[in-house]
Write an enzyme that holds these catalytic residues in place. Sequence first.
Site, PDB file in Angstrom:
ATOM      1  N   ARG A  51       0.813  -1.210   0.000  1.00 32.37           N
ATOM      2  CA  ARG A  51       0.000   0.000   0.000  1.00 32.37           C
ATOM      3  C   ARG A  51       0.861   1.281   0.000  1.00 32.37           C
ATOM      4  O   ARG A  51       0.497   2.294  -0.583  1.00 32.37           O
ATOM      5  CB  ARG A  51      -0.918  -0.069   1.230  1.00 32.37           C
TER       6      ARG A  51
ATOM      7  N   VAL B  53       0.913  10.477  -4.864  1.00 35.05           N
ATOM      8  CA  VAL B  53       0.706  11.824  -4.362  1.00 35.05           C
ATOM      9  C   VAL B  53       1.612  12.845  -5.040  1.00 35.05           C
ATOM     10  O   VAL B  53       1.124  13.737  -5.714  1.00 35.05           O
ATOM     11  CB  VAL B  53       0.763  11.853  -2.826  1.00 35.05           C
TER      12      VAL B  53
ATOM     13  N   PRO C 154      -8.411   8.724  -3.106  1.00 40.82           N
ATOM     14  CA  PRO C 154      -9.842   8.626  -2.822  1.00 40.82           C
ATOM     15  C   PRO C 154     -10.080   7.904  -1.490  1.00 40.82           C
ATOM     16  O   PRO C 154      -9.426   6.916  -1.195  1.00 40.82           O
ATOM     17  CB  PRO C 154     -10.383   7.771  -3.970  1.00 40.82           C
TER      18      PRO C 154
ATOM     19  N   HIS D 251      -6.205  -5.996  -2.900  1.00 41.59           N
ATOM     20  CA  HIS D 251      -7.205  -6.139  -1.853  1.00 41.59           C
ATOM     21  C   HIS D 251      -7.549  -7.597  -1.587  1.00 41.59           C
ATOM     22  O   HIS D 251      -8.526  -7.882  -0.925  1.00 41.59           O
ATOM     23  CB  HIS D 251      -8.475  -5.356  -2.216  1.00 41.59           C
TER      24      HIS D 251
END
Length: 334
Positions: free
Chosen positions: A73, A81, A170, A200
């Site tokens: 992650r 970013v 998000p 996931h």
Amino acid sequence: MRASMWWQLLLSMLALVSSCAARRIQAEATIELPPPLQWQFYQNSCPDAEKYVRDQVEFYWKQDRTLAPKLIRIVYSDCFVKGCDASVLLDGPDSEKKAPQNAAFLGFTLEVIDKIKEVLEQHCPGVVSCADIINLAARDAVVLAGGTSYPVPTGRRDGNSSTAKSVDLPLQAVSWGSVVPYFQEKGLDVQDLTTLLGGHSLGKTGCQFVADRLYNFNKTGKPDPSVDPSFLSQLREQCPPNSTNQVYLNPDSGSSYSLGKTFYSRVLNHRAVLGIDQQIAANNDSYQIAQRYDASFEDFKEMFGRSMTRLGLVKLLPGDQGEVRKNCRVVNAK
Ligand SMILES: *[C@@H]1O[C@H](CO)[C@@H](O)[C@H](O)[C@H]1NC(C)=O
Ligand SMILES: *[C@@H]1O[C@H](CO)[C@@H](O)[C@H](O)[C@H]1NC(C)=O
Ligand SMILES: *[C@@H]1O[C@H](CO)[C@@H](O)[C@H](O)[C@H]1NC(C)=O
Ligand SMILES: *[C@@H]1O[C@H](CO)[C@@H](O)[C@H](O)[C@H]1NC(C)=O
């Protein structure tokens, strides 16, 4: 007879080794590297860099398997970013770490990255960037979680600033239609998005990120109609209204923290936990990719590696900018 069986075994092992090497070289050949990245950037300056990283990741993963999804992650959190510049690692009253999107997974992960950096500074002071450490450590995490290894080009430079406000990842209840352009802006496509969401298949999420699907989907006061009804009641049991419980992103993988085979079949059967994952099934192109991965877990693992390599190429600082931080938490003193 015996001898010939051994001979055959040896030959098939050799074939396996060379087909892995061939696949790796093929993967490297099909990826165009933006400068200053290179394959084996540290070949002369710190030849064992990748091994030092791997040893530390393995050591800490044995203590806490949640490290795998967290390291995977962090690549996304960093690269999406401001580009892969390790800005997510910088301390500060208002740094990226402080953004709500990052709070849940950073603590232990950052300590492990500090340890890796310490070891690298002992062996090769001032050589290996924190942005490379993030990408190398994530690759090791993918392998430990049962994924396929993939090539990680190196030579990234560390940036000098980090602000929470710049974190636009998000949070929840996002639509596929808004995430696709968000990925495209970074040079990634629907295939990368559909594939990276397969991450996931391990780890957990907070009920607050699922609650709208269970109780008030898109402000309708009703659950998300795309959730299978029996799965809806299971999830509601685990996530009562306003709960801050945690649920496994893939209930089938659960506490094993390994890449489960069932992520895409759950999506196709309306049993995905997160809304964004379920939307894979609602769009033709991603639906077809999900069918392909559901049919071949090996194919998924291979493509997951490819997309992780591509994620690590997002918006890099040119080689004449940035630095190699000595401590991943602070910009070097001038
Ligand atoms: C939510 O509702 C809005 C307005 O009715 C609609 O445009 C949008 O597509 C809906 N989003 C989802 C994810 O269903
Ligand atoms: C959940 O929180 C909302 C707003 O904070 C509140 O209106 C509602 O009554 C709460 N529901 C329950 C079941 O506690
Ligand atoms: C998906 O494919 C079906 C049939 O092939 C078509 O009717 C539908 O419009 C397509 N949907 C999208 C979003 O492209
Ligand atoms: C920070 O990095 C940017 C981009 O490389 C550079 O333009 C700027 O001069 C740097 N600022 C400081 C204070 O080093």
